[in-house]
Scaffold this motif. Structure first.
Motif, PDB file in Angstrom:
ATOM      1  N   ALA A  96       0.836  -1.192   0.000  1.00  0.00           N
ATOM      2  CA  ALA A  96       0.000   0.000   0.000  1.00  0.00           C
ATOM      3  C   ALA A  96       0.871   1.244   0.000  1.00  0.00           C
ATOM      4  O   ALA A  96       2.051   1.204   0.385  1.00  0.00           O
ATOM      5  N   ALA A  97       0.286   2.350  -0.453  1.00  0.00           N
ATOM      6  CA  ALA A  97       0.939   3.647  -0.383  1.00  0.00           C
ATOM      7  C   ALA A  97       0.061   4.557   0.446  1.00  0.00           C
ATOM      8  O   ALA A  97      -1.073   4.837   0.085  1.00  0.00           O
ATOM      9  N   SER A  98       0.590   4.998   1.578  1.00  0.00           N
ATOM     10  CA  SER A  98      -0.197   5.852   2.455  1.00  0.00           C
ATOM     11  C   SER A  98       0.669   6.373   3.576  1.00  0.00           C
ATOM     12  O   SER A  98       1.468   5.623   4.137  1.00  0.00           O
ATOM     13  N   GLY A  99       0.484   7.639   3.896  1.00  0.00           N
ATOM     14  CA  GLY A  99       1.186   8.207   5.033  1.00  0.00           C
ATOM     15  C   GLY A  99       0.316   8.284   6.261  1.00  0.00           C
ATOM     16  O   GLY A  99       0.606   9.039   7.184  1.00  0.00           O
ATOM     17  N   GLY A 100      -0.745   7.470   6.296  1.00  0.00           N
ATOM     18  CA  GLY A 100      -1.666   7.569   7.424  1.00  0.00           C
ATOM     19  C   GLY A 100      -2.638   6.422   7.524  1.00  0.00           C
ATOM     20  O   GLY A 100      -2.241   5.250   7.591  1.00  0.00           O
ATOM     21  N   ASN A 101      -3.924   6.735   7.480  1.00  0.00           N
ATOM     22  CA  ASN A 101      -4.958   5.785   7.865  1.00  0.00           C
ATOM     23  C   ASN A 101      -5.043   4.561   6.958  1.00  0.00           C
ATOM     24  O   ASN A 101      -5.250   3.447   7.430  1.00  0.00           O
ATOM     25  N   ARG A 116       2.573 -10.801   4.932  1.00  0.00           N
ATOM     26  CA  ARG A 116       3.503  -9.671   4.836  1.00  0.00           C
ATOM     27  C   ARG A 116       2.775  -8.405   4.400  1.00  0.00           C
ATOM     28  O   ARG A 116       1.762  -8.453   3.707  1.00  0.00           O
ATOM     29  N   CYS A 117       3.354  -7.277   4.770  1.00  0.00           N
ATOM     30  CA  CYS A 117       2.811  -5.996   4.347  1.00  0.00           C
ATOM     31  C   CYS A 117       3.948  -4.998   4.170  1.00  0.00           C
ATOM     32  O   CYS A 117       4.850  -4.918   5.013  1.00  0.00           O
ATOM     33  N   THR A 118       3.909  -4.274   3.077  1.00  0.00           N
ATOM     34  CA  THR A 118       4.824  -3.166   2.841  1.00  0.00           C
ATOM     35  C   THR A 118       4.000  -1.912   2.614  1.00  0.00           C
ATOM     36  O   THR A 118       3.042  -1.923   1.844  1.00  0.00           O
ATOM     37  N   VAL A 119       4.354  -0.843   3.300  1.00  0.00           N
ATOM     38  CA  VAL A 119       3.670   0.432   3.136  1.00  0.00           C
ATOM     39  C   VAL A 119       4.694   1.468   2.688  1.00  0.00           C
ATOM     40  O   VAL A 119       5.700   1.696   3.375  1.00  0.00           O
ATOM     41  N   VAL A 120       4.454   2.055   1.537  1.00  0.00           N
ATOM     42  CA  VAL A 120       5.326   3.110   1.010  1.00  0.00           C
ATOM     43  C   VAL A 120       4.752   4.446   1.460  1.00  0.00           C
ATOM     44  O   VAL A 120       3.583   4.757   1.195  1.00  0.00           O
ATOM     45  N   VAL A 121       5.565   5.239   2.147  1.00  0.00           N
ATOM     46  CA  VAL A 121       5.102   6.529   2.658  1.00  0.00           C
ATOM     47  C   VAL A 121       6.057   7.629   2.189  1.00  0.00           C
ATOM     48  O   VAL A 121       7.241   7.376   1.943  1.00  0.00           O
ATOM     49  N   PRO A 122       5.570   8.848   2.047  1.00  0.00           N
ATOM     50  CA  PRO A 122       6.463   9.961   1.714  1.00  0.00           C
ATOM     51  C   PRO A 122       7.488  10.187   2.816  1.00  0.00           C
ATOM     52  O   PRO A 122       7.268   9.855   3.980  1.00  0.00           O
ATOM     53  N   LYS A 123       8.605  10.808   2.461  1.00  0.00           N
ATOM     54  CA  LYS A 123       9.704  11.021   3.401  1.00  0.00           C
ATOM     55  C   LYS A 123       9.269  11.810   4.637  1.00  0.00           C
ATOM     56  O   LYS A 123       9.781  11.583   5.734  1.00  0.00           O
ATOM     57  N   LYS A 124       8.348  12.741   4.466  1.00  0.00           N
ATOM     58  CA  LYS A 124       7.968  13.625   5.565  1.00  0.00           C
ATOM     59  C   LYS A 124       6.856  13.055   6.449  1.00  0.00           C
ATOM     60  O   LYS A 124       6.337  13.756   7.323  1.00  0.00           O
ATOM     61  N   ASN A 142      10.271   4.573   3.516  1.00  0.00           N
ATOM     62  CA  ASN A 142      10.047   6.009   3.705  1.00  0.00           C
ATOM     63  C   ASN A 142      11.262   6.855   3.365  1.00  0.00           C
ATOM     64  O   ASN A 142      11.391   7.979   3.811  1.00  0.00           O
ATOM     65  N   LYS A 143      12.147   6.346   2.542  1.00  0.00           N
ATOM     66  CA  LYS A 143      13.366   7.084   2.224  1.00  0.00           C
ATOM     67  C   LYS A 143      13.511   7.383   0.739  1.00  0.00           C
ATOM     68  O   LYS A 143      14.536   7.883   0.298  1.00  0.00           O
ATOM     69  N   THR A 144      12.463   7.095  -0.036  1.00  0.00           N
ATOM     70  CA  THR A 144      12.606   7.155  -1.488  1.00  0.00           C
ATOM     71  C   THR A 144      11.840   8.292  -2.133  1.00  0.00           C
ATOM     72  O   THR A 144      12.363   8.982  -3.017  1.00  0.00           O
ATOM     73  N   VAL A 145      10.605   8.531  -1.711  1.00  0.00           N
ATOM     74  CA  VAL A 145       9.736   9.461  -2.435  1.00  0.00           C
ATOM     75  C   VAL A 145       9.321  10.633  -1.546  1.00  0.00           C
ATOM     76  O   VAL A 145       9.275  10.518  -0.319  1.00  0.00           O
ATOM     77  N   ASP A 146       9.002  11.739  -2.184  1.00  0.00           N
ATOM     78  CA  ASP A 146       8.659  12.961  -1.458  1.00  0.00           C
ATOM     79  C   ASP A 146       7.162  13.156  -1.297  1.00  0.00           C
ATOM     80  O   ASP A 146       6.715  13.756  -0.315  1.00  0.00           O
ATOM     81  N   VAL A 147       6.361  12.722  -2.261  1.00  0.00           N
ATOM     82  CA  VAL A 147       4.918  12.972  -2.231  1.00  0.00           C
ATOM     83  C   VAL A 147       4.160  11.666  -2.405  1.00  0.00           C
ATOM     84  O   VAL A 147       4.692  10.664  -2.909  1.00  0.00           O
ATOM     85  N   LEU A 148       2.881  11.698  -2.009  1.00  0.00           N
ATOM     86  CA  LEU A 148       2.069  10.491  -2.029  1.00  0.00           C
ATOM     87  C   LEU A 148       1.869   9.949  -3.431  1.00  0.00           C
ATOM     88  O   LEU A 148       1.825   8.728  -3.634  1.00  0.00           O
ATOM     89  N   ASP A 149       1.768  10.810  -4.425  1.00  0.00           N
ATOM     90  CA  ASP A 149       1.596  10.330  -5.801  1.00  0.00           C
ATOM     91  C   ASP A 149       2.765   9.434  -6.221  1.00  0.00           C
ATOM     92  O   ASP A 149       2.580   8.394  -6.864  1.00  0.00           O
ATOM     93  N   ASP A 150       3.999   9.849  -5.852  1.00  0.00           N
ATOM     94  CA  ASP A 150       5.171   9.038  -6.184  1.00  0.00           C
ATOM     95  C   ASP A 150       5.207   7.759  -5.348  1.00  0.00           C
ATOM     96  O   ASP A 150       5.649   6.705  -5.823  1.00  0.00           O
ATOM     97  N   ALA A 151       4.746   7.845  -4.101  1.00  0.00           N
ATOM     98  CA  ALA A 151       4.657   6.637  -3.271  1.00  0.00           C
ATOM     99  C   ALA A 151       3.710   5.628  -3.902  1.00  0.00           C
ATOM    100  O   ALA A 151       3.976   4.423  -3.906  1.00  0.00           O
ATOM    101  N   ASP A 152       2.609   6.138  -4.434  1.00  0.00           N
ATOM    102  CA  ASP A 152       1.636   5.260  -5.082  1.00  0.00           C
ATOM    103  C   ASP A 152       2.241   4.574  -6.305  1.00  0.00           C
ATOM    104  O   ASP A 152       2.045   3.372  -6.516  1.00  0.00           O
ATOM    105  N   MET A 153       2.999   5.311  -7.096  1.00  0.00           N
ATOM    106  CA  MET A 153       3.629   4.712  -8.278  1.00  0.00           C
ATOM    107  C   MET A 153       4.618   3.627  -7.861  1.00  0.00           C
ATOM    108  O   MET A 153       4.684   2.555  -8.485  1.00  0.00           O
ATOM    109  N   LEU A 154       5.388   3.880  -6.799  1.00  0.00           N
ATOM    110  CA  LEU A 154       6.351   2.886  -6.330  1.00  0.00           C
ATOM    111  C   LEU A 154       5.640   1.646  -5.808  1.00  0.00           C
ATOM    112  O   LEU A 154       6.069   0.512  -6.087  1.00  0.00           O
TER     113      LEU A 154
END
Length: 420
Positions: A96-101, A116-124, A142-154
């Motif tokens: 999933a890509a999400s910085g929260g809920n 297993r679960c991997t969550v991609v979140v923005p750096k901030k 949480n070390k790769t992308v700056d914004v949620l849109d890029d997290a979603d693509m990853l």
């Protein structure tokens, strides 16, 4: 206040009317096995005496804060996770890509399923959220992308490269919306138990980010109407709430509302994309909302009766400044001892600014140039979806109180595309 729930939740003593009851739920017993992510947990429906007195209407609170991860996201994301598990079994990898809920819901579902679960979140992303995800057993990128849109693509790329990977979008999937629709059946059953005719709310107010929740609510209402026609006599009115700076849905719906031909395509309705998320209510922060949710909302909003006034009698948009949502959050904590984040405060804003917002939305006659009808609406049964949220703490709510107070003047409010 009255508490309606299933047998897994505590009973309310009618003699204690006016006393706040915070449900105590044992989640280990609420969910029957480790091989199902969802189960029979039903969130409480609470009658708020204070908010009912404040508004002159019967205000019920659907406490999605009682879900396992603390927000409504469990409903839809658990369903998507279960479908993935049905396909891949114990080797399922939820991504999933999400910085929260949504990320917390995915991690919680994975823990329940034992996968297993991997969550991609923005750096901030806040350290507190990252720690919660890790405590649930998720791997956090949480070390790769700056914004949620890029997290979603990853996240999409990771899922495509993993044969057992199941990508979970925060709001776009139909399966997710279908999971969210379960809230309507619960509301009907709970209102029936309280003696509300047909178990039908007159009004449902909810926050809208990408649109998964409101799409699910609309599907749930339509399903209830097909099974129980009196549930739609008339259809419940929806109040879709957002903050400025995270209002792609509101901007898109209002464009259609003010000029029905402007945003229409042969496939439905096009959405307005925001250049950036400038609201502090980051959980509402979809720069582009779901086109499917927008189309469902446009269809739901309209009346089958030709004589109905206005193009959208069954759905209104409310967009407010962050200060108003933040103010609703601290007042809700004061009144009900429950902490919710700013994104949830948007749904509470029509209740706490009832004269400025709720009365205008419910007025029988439409308002022009910000002048509301002088005719007071009759007493309504209102359900507020208290969607919850993880990005909140006591210090934050104290800051909201100090900075914004009751935010009853000087802050922007837009209803159905008009500033009021």
């Amino acid at each position: 206040m009255h508490l309606l729930s299933n047998s897994l939740l505590p009973c309310h003593n009618a003699a204690e009317e006016g006393v706040v009851v915070k449900p105590e739920i044992s989640y280990d017993t609420a969910l029957p096995t480790a091989t199902t992510a969802s189960g029979p947990l039903i969130t409480p429906l609470v009658y708020s005496t204070g908010l009912s007195d404040r508004t002159g209407h019967d205000v019920w609170l659907k406490l999605e804060t009682a879900n396992l991860s603390g927000s409504f996201k469990d409903r839809g994301i658990f369903k998507s996770a279960e479908l993935g598990y049905a396909q891949h079994g114990p080797e399922t990898h939820l991504i999933a890509a999400s910085g929260g809920n949504a990320g917390l819901a995915a991690a919680t579902a994975a823990k329940r399923l034992g996968v297993r679960c991997t969550v991609v979140v923005p750096k901030k992303t806040e350290d507190k959220v990252v720690r919660k995800l890790q405590e649930l057993g998720a791997q956090v990128e949480n070390k790769t992308v700056d914004v949620l849109d890029d997290a979603d693509m990853l996240a999409r790329t990771m899922a495509a490269l993993d044969p057992k990977g199941v990508y979970i979008h925060p709001f776009e999937s139909w399966d997710t919306a279908l999971g969210h629709s379960s809230i309507v059946q619960e509301i009907r059953n709970q209102l029936l138990a309280a003696g509300v005719p047909n178990g039908r709310p007159d009004v449902v107010t909810c926050s809208v980010g990408g649109g998964g929740l409101i799409r699910g609510i609309i599907h749930g209402i339509n399903t209830m109407i097909s099974q129980h026609p009196t549930f739609g006599s008339p259809k419940p009115k929806l109040i879709a709430c957002q903050d400025f700076g995270a209002h792609s849905f509101g901007a898109s719906f209002n464009r259609w509302l003010l000029d029905p031909d402007a945003g229409a395509t042969s496939d439905g309705n096009t959405v307005i994309s925001l250049s950036a998320i400038t609201s502090q209510a980051t959980s509402l922060g979809a720069k582009t909302c779901s086109a499917a949710a927008l189309s469902a909302s446009v269809a739901y909003s309209q009346s089958d009766v030709a004589s109905s006034s206005g193009p959208a009698p069954y759905l209104s948009t409310v967009i407010v400044d962050d200060a108003i949502s933040a103010s609703a959050c601290w007042q809700f904590k004061r009144d009900h001892h429950i902490e919710v984040e700013m994104a949830c405060g948007a749904a509470l804003s029509p209740i706490y600014l009832n004269k400025r917002i709720l009365d205008r939305v419910l007025a029988r006659e439409s308002f022009t140039n910000g002048a509301a009808s002088s005719e007071a609406p009759e007493r309504q049964t209102i359900v507020v979806v208290v969607c919850g949220g993880s990005k909140v703490d006591g210090a934050m709510l104290e800051r909201y109180e100090s900075e914004y107070g009751e935010a009853d003047a000087g802050w922007r409010v837009m209803i159905d595309g008009q500033d009021v």
